[in-house]
Design a protein around this motif. Structure first.
Motif, PDB file in Angstrom:
ATOM      1  N   UNK A   1       0.843  -1.186   0.000  1.00 13.76           N
ATOM      2  CA  UNK A   1       0.000   0.000   0.000  1.00 13.76           C
ATOM      3  C   UNK A   1       0.881   1.240   0.000  1.00 13.76           C
ATOM      4  N   UNK A   2       0.561   2.188  -0.881  1.00 22.19           N
ATOM      5  CA  UNK A   2       1.337   3.418  -0.993  1.00 22.19           C
ATOM      6  C   UNK A   2       0.403   4.572  -1.321  1.00 22.19           C
ATOM      7  N   UNK A   3       0.426   5.607  -0.509  1.00 15.49           N
ATOM      8  CA  UNK A   3      -0.369   6.802  -0.774  1.00 15.49           C
ATOM      9  C   UNK A   3       0.492   8.041  -0.576  1.00 15.49           C
ATOM     10  N   UNK A   4       0.169   9.088  -1.320  1.00 15.60           N
ATOM     11  CA  UNK A   4       0.876  10.366  -1.219  1.00 15.60           C
ATOM     12  C   UNK A   4      -0.170  11.466  -1.057  1.00 15.60           C
ATOM     13  N   UNK A   5       0.227  12.562  -0.421  1.00 15.23           N
ATOM     14  CA  UNK A   5      -0.679  13.684  -0.230  1.00 15.23           C
ATOM     15  C   UNK A   5       0.102  14.987  -0.220  1.00 15.23           C
ATOM     16  N   UNK A   6      -0.583  16.088  -0.525  1.00 16.59           N
ATOM     17  CA  UNK A   6       0.066  17.395  -0.552  1.00 16.59           C
ATOM     18  C   UNK A   6      -1.000  18.468  -0.402  1.00 16.59           C
ATOM     19  N   UNK A   7      -0.600  19.578   0.218  1.00 15.85           N
ATOM     20  CA  UNK A   7      -1.530  20.681   0.379  1.00 15.85           C
ATOM     21  C   UNK A   7      -0.908  21.820   1.161  1.00 15.85           C
ATOM     22  N   UNK A   8      -1.560  22.962   1.188  1.00 14.88           N
ATOM     23  CA  UNK A   8      -1.070  24.101   1.976  1.00 14.88           C
ATOM     24  C   UNK A   8      -1.251  23.858   3.464  1.00 14.88           C
ATOM     25  N   UNK A   9      -0.483  24.581   4.266  1.00 17.01           N
ATOM     26  CA  UNK A   9      -0.554  24.412   5.715  1.00 17.01           C
ATOM     27  C   UNK A   9      -0.258  25.742   6.403  1.00 17.01           C
ATOM     28  N   UNK A  10      -0.750  25.844   7.602  1.00 12.26           N
ATOM     29  CA  UNK A  10      -0.438  26.980   8.470  1.00 12.26           C
ATOM     30  C   UNK A  10       0.181  26.418   9.742  1.00 12.26           C
ATOM     31  N   UNK A  11       1.357  26.951  10.105  1.00  7.21           N
ATOM     32  CA  UNK A  11       2.051  26.404  11.266  1.00  7.21           C
ATOM     33  C   UNK A  11       2.456  27.510  12.229  1.00  7.21           C
ATOM     34  N   UNK A  12       2.203  27.263  13.505  1.00  7.67           N
ATOM     35  CA  UNK A  12       2.569  28.182  14.579  1.00  7.67           C
ATOM     36  C   UNK A  12       3.559  27.467  15.487  1.00  7.67           C
ATOM     37  N   UNK A  13       4.711  28.116  15.768  1.00  7.07           N
ATOM     38  CA  UNK A  13       5.746  27.509  16.599  1.00  7.07           C
ATOM     39  C   UNK A  13       6.041  28.401  17.786  1.00  7.07           C
ATOM     40  N   UNK A  14       5.977  27.808  18.987  1.00  3.94           N
ATOM     41  CA  UNK A  14       6.341  28.509  20.219  1.00  3.94           C
ATOM     42  C   UNK A  14       7.729  28.040  20.644  1.00  3.94           C
ATOM     43  N   UNK A  15       8.745  28.868  20.404  1.00  2.00           N
ATOM     44  CA  UNK A  15      10.121  28.498  20.726  1.00  2.00           C
ATOM     45  C   UNK A  15      10.415  28.733  22.211  1.00  2.00           C
ATOM     46  N   UNK A  16      11.393  28.016  22.729  1.00  2.00           N
ATOM     47  CA  UNK A  16      11.770  28.176  24.137  1.00  2.00           C
ATOM     48  C   UNK A  16      12.544  29.466  24.365  1.00  2.00           C
ATOM     49  N   UNK A  17      13.314  29.902  23.377  1.00  5.66           N
ATOM     50  CA  UNK A  17      14.143  31.099  23.513  1.00  5.66           C
ATOM     51  C   UNK A  17      13.728  32.174  22.515  1.00  5.66           C
ATOM     52  N   UNK A  18      13.627  31.819  21.237  1.00  5.46           N
ATOM     53  CA  UNK A  18      13.315  32.790  20.200  1.00  5.46           C
ATOM     54  C   UNK A  18      11.844  33.188  20.238  1.00  5.46           C
ATOM     55  N   UNK A  19      11.512  34.202  19.424  1.00  3.86           N
ATOM     56  CA  UNK A  19      10.133  34.657  19.335  1.00  3.86           C
ATOM     57  C   UNK A  19       9.279  33.637  18.588  1.00  3.86           C
ATOM     58  N   UNK A  20       7.999  33.603  18.908  1.00 10.49           N
ATOM     59  CA  UNK A  20       7.076  32.691  18.244  1.00 10.49           C
ATOM     60  C   UNK A  20       6.953  33.030  16.761  1.00 10.49           C
ATOM     61  N   UNK A  21       6.662  31.997  15.951  1.00  6.66           N
ATOM     62  CA  UNK A  21       6.523  32.184  14.505  1.00  6.66           C
ATOM     63  C   UNK A  21       5.176  31.647  14.032  1.00  6.66           C
ATOM     64  N   UNK A  22       4.576  32.353  13.099  1.00  6.94           N
ATOM     65  CA  UNK A  22       3.373  31.901  12.416  1.00  6.94           C
ATOM     66  C   UNK A  22       3.632  32.010  10.928  1.00  6.94           C
ATOM     67  N   UNK A  23       3.617  30.881  10.235  1.00  7.42           N
ATOM     68  CA  UNK A  23       4.012  30.880   8.825  1.00  7.42           C
ATOM     69  C   UNK A  23       3.086  30.010   7.987  1.00  7.42           C
ATOM     70  N   UNK A  24       2.927  30.426   6.733  1.00  4.62           N
ATOM     71  CA  UNK A  24       2.295  29.568   5.743  1.00  4.62           C
ATOM     72  C   UNK A  24       3.292  28.518   5.298  1.00  4.62           C
ATOM     73  N   UNK A  25       2.820  27.379   4.894  1.00  4.29           N
ATOM     74  CA  UNK A  25       3.724  26.291   4.512  1.00  4.29           C
ATOM     75  C   UNK A  25       3.049  25.390   3.491  1.00  4.29           C
ATOM     76  N   UNK A  26       3.839  24.508   2.928  1.00  2.50           N
ATOM     77  CA  UNK A  26       3.330  23.462   2.039  1.00  2.50           C
ATOM     78  C   UNK A  26       3.667  22.118   2.668  1.00  2.50           C
ATOM     79  N   UNK A  27       2.688  21.217   2.717  1.00  7.83           N
ATOM     80  CA  UNK A  27       2.896  19.910   3.334  1.00  7.83           C
ATOM     81  C   UNK A  27       2.899  18.812   2.277  1.00  7.83           C
TER      82      UNK A  27
END
Length: 323
Positions: free
Chosen positions: A210-236
């Motif tokens: 069995x083999x499947x593939x997928x792709x699409x846009x994404x929105x990701x928010x990252x809370x870092x321990x030291x650096x400032x938080x990031x909110x970015x558009x992405x492709x998955x």
């Protein structure tokens, strides 16, 4: 008036006339009795492979009975098709009548270790997968946790939770949604949230592969321990591969890659950060429900926080229970 004439009894020892019955189908068959017995024995097993092999041998052993063998095969295939149709109808009705919390299946896995002496180490790895398969929709939940302490210091603390609904558009084409949460302080973030949706395709779906593939846009928010938080558009991009190598041995490969943009959740301009999560697994079946599993996971971040490395790997040895 003449007295009635009585028939004289047959002489002793004279043979009585015998009325012959019509011959049975087997008596006029061109298939020898031994060959027919072999066909009947194969039919009793309900094993498709065995039945097809025996019918092929029967044609060779009884060439004059080929038409009869063909008739037997036609009737058998019609019976198999009818049973399959009835089974599909029963399964469809079961799914339609099922409630929200019914028809879930899944697996739980648990592994751990403890060492003492020159170093005191304790580690725990746990995971849970749940899936509900409907007529067009399917829902899957996945959670994993890794925890390790070395000489009183936490050396690994990683958690992941993901929920993915799918809608089957056609036999191979589907659309998906994905909501995911990660926590890994050692990689430099206390929380990473991702939401994605797109299309996927079932490249292969045989019994053993069995083999499947997928792709699409994404929105990701990252809370870092030291650096400032990031909110970015992405492709998955995602890949899901399962291969049954032998009766009790199977290989799995899951991969998800997220490429972020350089902008702040506005427009895709260029690639600022790429992360890759790659999990390879080898399962050995112990019993109908119990398996042993060894996995090798790779977490890659092209732009790690300051003081962190780009690639993190972990090997897990766990027991898996299917339910």
């Amino acid at each position: 008036m003449l007295p009635p004439v009585e028939s004289a009894p047959l002489p002793v020892g004279e043979i009585q006339p015998v009325v012959e019955s019509a011959p049975t189908a087997e008596e006029v068959s061109n298939i020898p009795g031994g060959v027919r017995a072999m066909i009947n024995a194969a039919m009793a097993t309900n094993d498709k492979g065995k039945i097809e092999t025996v019918l092929a041998l029967a044609r060779q052993a009884a060439p004059h009975g080929e038409e009869e063998v063909k008739a037997i095969e036609t009737a058998w295939r019609a019976d198999v098709a009818e049973k399959a149709r009835l089974a599909r109808e029963a399964e469809t009705n079961k799914i339609r009548k099922a409630g929200l919390f019914e028809l879930w299946s899944g697996e739980g896995q648990l592994g751990g270790f403890q060492a003492s002496g020159n170093s005191n180490n304790i580690g725990l790895s746990a995971g849970l997968k749940l899936k509900r398969q409907g007529l067009d929709w399917s829902h899957s939940l996945r959670a994993t946790a890794d925890y390790q302490r070395s000489n009183g210091v936490t050396s690994r603390e990683q958690f992941l939770f993901a929920y993915e609904p799918r809608y089957q558009v056609k036999d191979e084409l589907f659309v998906y949604g994905l909501a995911q949460y990660e926590r890994n302080k050692l990689q430099g973030f206390t929380g990473r949230y991702a939401i994605s949706g797109g299309v996927g395709y079932q490249v292969a779906n045989s019994g053993d592969l069995k083999l499947s593939v997928k792709a699409g846009p994404a929105l990701r928010v990252t809370n870092f321990t030291v650096e400032e938080d990031e909110t970015r558009l992405a492709a998955l991009f995602g890949v899901d591969f399962d291969w049954k190598i032998a009766e009790r041995l199977s290989f799995t490969q899951d991969a998800n890659m997220v490429t972020e943009t350089g902008g702040q959740a506005t427009v895709i301009v260029d690639s600022s950060r790429t992360t890759l999560n790659l999990v390879s697994g080898l399962d050995a079946k112990v019993s109908d429900r119990l398996r042993s599993r060894i996995t090798y996971a790779v977490d890659y971040d092209s732009k790690p926080p300051e003081g962190k490395v780009s690639t993190d790997t972990v090997t897990r040895l766990t027991l898996v229970y299917d339910f």
